[in-house]
Each structure stands twice: as structure tokens, then as C-alpha cells.
Design an enzyme around this catalytic site. Sequence first.
Site, PDB file in Angstrom:
ATOM      1  N   CYS A 113       0.813  -1.225   0.000  1.00  0.00           N
ATOM      2  CA  CYS A 113       0.000   0.000   0.000  1.00  0.00           C
ATOM      3  C   CYS A 113       0.843   1.271   0.000  1.00  0.00           C
ATOM      4  O   CYS A 113       0.323   2.356  -0.265  1.00  0.00           O
ATOM      5  CB  CYS A 113      -0.943   0.013   1.192  1.00  0.00           C
ATOM      6  SG  CYS A 113      -2.069  -1.373   1.191  1.00  0.00           S
ATOM      7  N   HIS A 251      -3.452   7.060   2.746  1.00  0.00           N
ATOM      8  CA  HIS A 251      -3.809   5.755   2.191  1.00  0.00           C
ATOM      9  C   HIS A 251      -5.161   5.350   2.767  1.00  0.00           C
ATOM     10  O   HIS A 251      -5.406   5.490   3.969  1.00  0.00           O
ATOM     11  CB  HIS A 251      -2.732   4.730   2.553  1.00  0.00           C
ATOM     12  CG  HIS A 251      -3.157   3.331   2.250  1.00  0.00           C
ATOM     13  ND1 HIS A 251      -3.645   2.974   1.020  1.00  0.00           N
ATOM     14  CD2 HIS A 251      -3.210   2.210   3.020  1.00  0.00           C
ATOM     15  CE1 HIS A 251      -3.966   1.694   1.041  1.00  0.00           C
ATOM     16  NE2 HIS A 251      -3.721   1.207   2.237  1.00  0.00           N
ATOM     17  N   ASN A 281      -9.928  -0.459   0.062  1.00  0.00           N
ATOM     18  CA  ASN A 281      -8.471  -0.301   0.047  1.00  0.00           C
ATOM     19  C   ASN A 281      -7.943  -0.784  -1.311  1.00  0.00           C
ATOM     20  O   ASN A 281      -7.972  -1.981  -1.590  1.00  0.00           O
ATOM     21  CB  ASN A 281      -7.883  -1.118   1.196  1.00  0.00           C
ATOM     22  CG  ASN A 281      -6.368  -1.029   1.266  1.00  0.00           C
ATOM     23  OD1 ASN A 281      -5.713  -0.564   0.349  1.00  0.00           O
ATOM     24  ND2 ASN A 281      -5.810  -1.502   2.366  1.00  0.00           N
TER      25      ASN A 281
HETATM   26  N1  ACO Z   1     -17.963  -9.433   9.176  1.00  0.00           N
HETATM   27  C1  ACO Z   1     -18.414  -9.733  10.405  1.00  0.00           C
HETATM   28  N2  ACO Z   1     -17.592 -10.052  11.417  1.00  0.00           N
HETATM   29  C2  ACO Z   1     -16.286 -10.047  11.174  1.00  0.00           C
HETATM   30  C3  ACO Z   1     -15.743  -9.753   9.912  1.00  0.00           C
HETATM   31  C4  ACO Z   1     -16.649  -9.434   8.880  1.00  0.00           C
HETATM   32  N3  ACO Z   1     -16.246  -9.119   7.631  1.00  0.00           N
HETATM   33  N4  ACO Z   1     -14.400  -9.816   9.977  1.00  0.00           N
HETATM   34  C5  ACO Z   1     -14.083 -10.145  11.233  1.00  0.00           C
HETATM   35  N5  ACO Z   1     -15.221 -10.299  11.966  1.00  0.00           N
HETATM   36  C6  ACO Z   1     -15.365 -10.655  13.366  1.00  0.00           C
HETATM   37  C7  ACO Z   1     -14.155 -11.382  13.899  1.00  0.00           C
HETATM   38  O1  ACO Z   1     -14.222 -12.752  13.589  1.00  0.00           O
HETATM   39  C8  ACO Z   1     -14.268 -11.086  15.363  1.00  0.00           C
HETATM   40  O2  ACO Z   1     -15.198 -11.991  15.913  1.00  0.00           O
HETATM   41  P1  ACO Z   1     -14.970 -12.629  17.361  1.00  0.00           P
HETATM   42  O3  ACO Z   1     -14.927 -11.462  18.315  1.00  0.00           O
HETATM   43  O4  ACO Z   1     -16.140 -13.516  17.525  1.00  0.00           O
HETATM   44  O5  ACO Z   1     -13.658 -13.349  17.260  1.00  0.00           O
HETATM   45  C9  ACO Z   1     -14.874  -9.691  15.418  1.00  0.00           C
HETATM   46  O6  ACO Z   1     -15.460  -9.472  14.134  1.00  0.00           O
HETATM   47  C10 ACO Z   1     -13.857  -8.609  15.710  1.00  0.00           C
HETATM   48  O7  ACO Z   1     -12.745  -8.809  14.866  1.00  0.00           O
HETATM   49  P2  ACO Z   1     -11.497  -7.879  14.932  1.00  0.00           P
HETATM   50  O8  ACO Z   1     -10.463  -8.384  13.989  1.00  0.00           O
HETATM   51  O9  ACO Z   1     -11.098  -7.623  16.349  1.00  0.00           O
HETATM   52  O10 ACO Z   1     -12.134  -6.524  14.348  1.00  0.00           O
HETATM   53  P3  ACO Z   1     -11.451  -5.127  14.238  1.00  0.00           P
HETATM   54  O11 ACO Z   1     -12.290  -4.123  14.883  1.00  0.00           O
HETATM   55  O12 ACO Z   1      -9.988  -5.157  14.585  1.00  0.00           O
HETATM   56  O13 ACO Z   1     -11.548  -4.843  12.671  1.00  0.00           O
HETATM   57  C11 ACO Z   1     -10.186  -4.881  10.724  1.00  0.00           C
HETATM   58  C12 ACO Z   1     -10.900  -5.710  11.769  1.00  0.00           C
HETATM   59  C13 ACO Z   1     -11.212  -4.056   9.985  1.00  0.00           C
HETATM   60  C14 ACO Z   1      -9.504  -5.838   9.753  1.00  0.00           C
HETATM   61  C15 ACO Z   1      -9.151  -3.959  11.403  1.00  0.00           C
HETATM   62  O14 ACO Z   1      -8.347  -4.684  12.296  1.00  0.00           O
HETATM   63  C16 ACO Z   1      -8.239  -3.273  10.393  1.00  0.00           C
HETATM   64  O15 ACO Z   1      -8.663  -2.471   9.611  1.00  0.00           O
HETATM   65  N6  ACO Z   1      -6.922  -3.567  10.442  1.00  0.00           N
HETATM   66  C17 ACO Z   1      -5.982  -3.011   9.504  1.00  0.00           C
HETATM   67  C18 ACO Z   1      -6.075  -3.790   8.236  1.00  0.00           C
HETATM   68  C19 ACO Z   1      -5.400  -3.096   7.107  1.00  0.00           C
HETATM   69  O16 ACO Z   1      -5.419  -1.900   7.015  1.00  0.00           O
HETATM   70  N7  ACO Z   1      -4.845  -3.895   6.213  1.00  0.00           N
HETATM   71  C20 ACO Z   1      -4.244  -3.392   5.056  1.00  0.00           C
HETATM   72  C21 ACO Z   1      -2.919  -2.760   5.360  1.00  0.00           C
HETATM   73  S1  ACO Z   1      -2.392  -1.860   4.023  1.00  0.00           S
HETATM   74  C22 ACO Z   1      -1.793  -2.955   2.845  1.00  0.00           C
HETATM   75  O17 ACO Z   1      -0.596  -3.125   2.697  1.00  0.00           O
HETATM   76  C23 ACO Z   1      -2.730  -3.751   1.980  1.00  0.00           C
END
Ligand code: ACO
Length: 324
Positions: A113, A251, A281
Site C-alpha cells: 500500500c 492511504h 483499500n
Molecule cells: N464481518 C463480520 N464479522 C467479522 C468480519 C466481517 N467481515 N471480519 C471479522 N469479523 C469478526 C471477527 O471474527 C471477530 O469476531 P470474534 O470477536 O467472535 O472473534 C470480530 O469481528 C472482531 O474482529 P477484529 O479483527 O477484532 O475486528 P477489528 O475491529 O480489529 O476490525 C479490521 C478488523 C477491519 C480488519 C481492522 O483490524 C483493520 O482495519 N486492520 C488493519 C487492516 C489493514 O489496514 N490492512 C491493510 C494494510 S495496508 C496494505 O498493505 C494492503
Amino acid sequence: MIRSLIIGTGSHVPPRVLKNQDLEKMVDTSDEWIIARTGIKERRIADGETTNDIAAKAAKNALKAAGVSPKEIDLIVAGTVTPDMLFPSTACFVQSHIGASRGIAAFDVSAACSGFLYALDAADKYIRSGASKKALVIGVDLFSKIVDWKDRNTCVLFGDGAGAVVLSAEKGKRGILSTHIHADGHYWKTLYTPLSLCSSPLHDKTPERSYMKMQGNELFKVAVRTMGEACQEALDHNGLRAEDISLLIPHQANMRIIKATAERLGLPEEKVYINLDRYGNTSAGSIPLALDEAVKKDMIKKGDIILFVAFGGGLTWASAIVRW
Ligand code: ACO
């Protein structure tokens, strides 16, 4: 002093829209969850178009906006981690697709990214050194190719798209003031895509399909910290304060990461460009796509100070400041 002036911007996204409601039919998720946790409502998915096609369309649009002929370009740098081939590079394909001159320099950079800002950093250094007069810088990614569409943790986050800028070597106070690129390979396991090549004269193995892997929670924390630090580094380097920024183009990974970065700088909402809700993204495509939209909406005026910041797999992070 010679600086790189951005004289044209362009972008291209595939027309096919994938809404959160469509994802509800594919994995156990909901529109409410995706919007609350990420800010994303829909994304574009390539349906027939390749990385090379999308990159070339963004490049052609940037050249048109700049009023520059492909023959004037002497350097093409493309940031991507989803090329169509291991080689030739995406930049070489773009050179051929747009009809750029034979013999110019063309190469890709891999920084996920942060890819566009890494590419911008490289091209800016060529221009400042006098090695390039007119450069084409592209950020392009089609994460739909590497995402596991059965994994709700990742598939809701990404979309396909590209943006491009034309840089021109100009004297004066306008242009790219500084670029800052960083990496920490110790964190590579938080975000990666294995390469499933396994040909060998010594054994006979069938390649497994390999998807992107992500530790979302861990990444979230690092992203908030490093994006804030990268913004501050760019401001300090130029003796600027957050109040001097006309527009922050971050980003577009997650609304909560963007808001935390803006809050850390004390920037009001109207000074932060966001299109994450419509594209998700798009990795290296994200910043130049957002920039092109902001330019088209007339949100950027001559002399404005624009701050770019990115974070991605590697891990990598980067920032840049431009006086428009
Ligand atoms: N729909 C419903 N529930 C979901 C989903 C979904 N799509 N995805 C995860 N969950 C659930 C999980 O299983 C978890 O359930 P549990 O509590 O029963 O275990 C719950 O939701 C919470 O999951 P978390 O991972 O703690 O959710 P969080 O609030 O951290 O959000 C997210 C997850 C959106 C991925 C966040 O951590 C994030 O944005 N992280 C950064 C990711 C990112 O930016 N990646 C790209 C980097 S840039 C690049 O190089 C591509």
C-alpha cells in the site's frame, strides 16, 4: 533548485461495483459491520481488465491532463504488488500500451500500500538529480486477484484501481518538497501473500493456490502509530505545522485509521480526503486515485501544501509533502 512538479493526474477504476450487500451473500458478514469497522460501502472489481490495462488507462488519463505526449516521458515507475506477470514489469507494459519511446527507463517497486509513495520517491530522486525530465508515476493494484473471497476477515477490505501522476522537472518553489520512505521487515508476517511457484528438476509438486494473509488487529495498531509518525516527520523536515496543511491525502485502508491519524495531527475533517467508502483499500492505487479525485473536484489550489501518507505490507510506510 530543480523540483518535481505534478503537472497532471489521472486514474481508472473498473466499472463493476461490489457492494457490502453483495458480500453478505458470499461470507458471514453484514453491511453494518463493514461500515462500522472500516467505513467501506462498496469497491470496484476488475472483470476482464488486467493490472496492465488499468495502469495504462490511469497513465493515459494523467498524460492527457498534463498535456504531455507519451514520447516526452523518459521514466516510468509503477508501484504494485499485483502485477500480471513476474516479468516483464508493469511499467514495461505501460510503456508499450501508451506508446512511450523506446529506450527509456521503466521499472516497478514493491511496497504494497506504500507502493505509490515509494515510486514517487524514486522518480523524484531521478528528477532532482537531472536523470529525468518528465516521469510517469503509477500506483496500481488488483487485490481481487490475491484475496480469499471466502475469508470475511480480509475480503471486505479491498478493491481494484489505479492512479497516476506526470512529474516535470521545474525550477522554483512549487513541487515535491520531500519524500520519506521506511520499512520494517521484522513485521512481514502481519501482511503477506505467498508466491506459489514450486517448479524444480528435483521433485514434482503441484502449486497450491496462495491468498493474502493478514493479522488485522496487529496491523491496525502499527498503522495508527507509523502513519502519525510519518506525517510528523514530513512536517518537521520542512519546518511546517499541521495548520499549514491544506489537504491530507492518506492511504485509504480503514476510516478509523484515517481518523486517528488526522486527530493526532489535529486536522479537521474537511482537510482530509476520503473516498474509502466507494473504493475500499486499493493498495498502491489508493493515494493517486484520491489525489486525482481531489484535483477534479477543484479542491487543490496553486500553492496549497498537500501531505500524503501511506502504510502497507513489508511492513512499509511513507510520506510526502507537495507545494501544489
Ligand atoms: N464481518 C463480520 N464479522 C467479522 C468480519 C466481517 N467481515 N471480519 C471479522 N469479523 C469478526 C471477527 O471474527 C471477530 O469476531 P470474534 O470477536 O467472535 O472473534 C470480530 O469481528 C472482531 O474482529 P477484529 O479483527 O477484532 O475486528 P477489528 O475491529 O480489529 O476490525 C479490521 C478488523 C477491519 C480488519 C481492522 O483490524 C483493520 O482495519 N486492520 C488493519 C487492516 C489493514 O489496514 N490492512 C491493510 C494494510 S495496508 C496494505 O498493505 C494492503
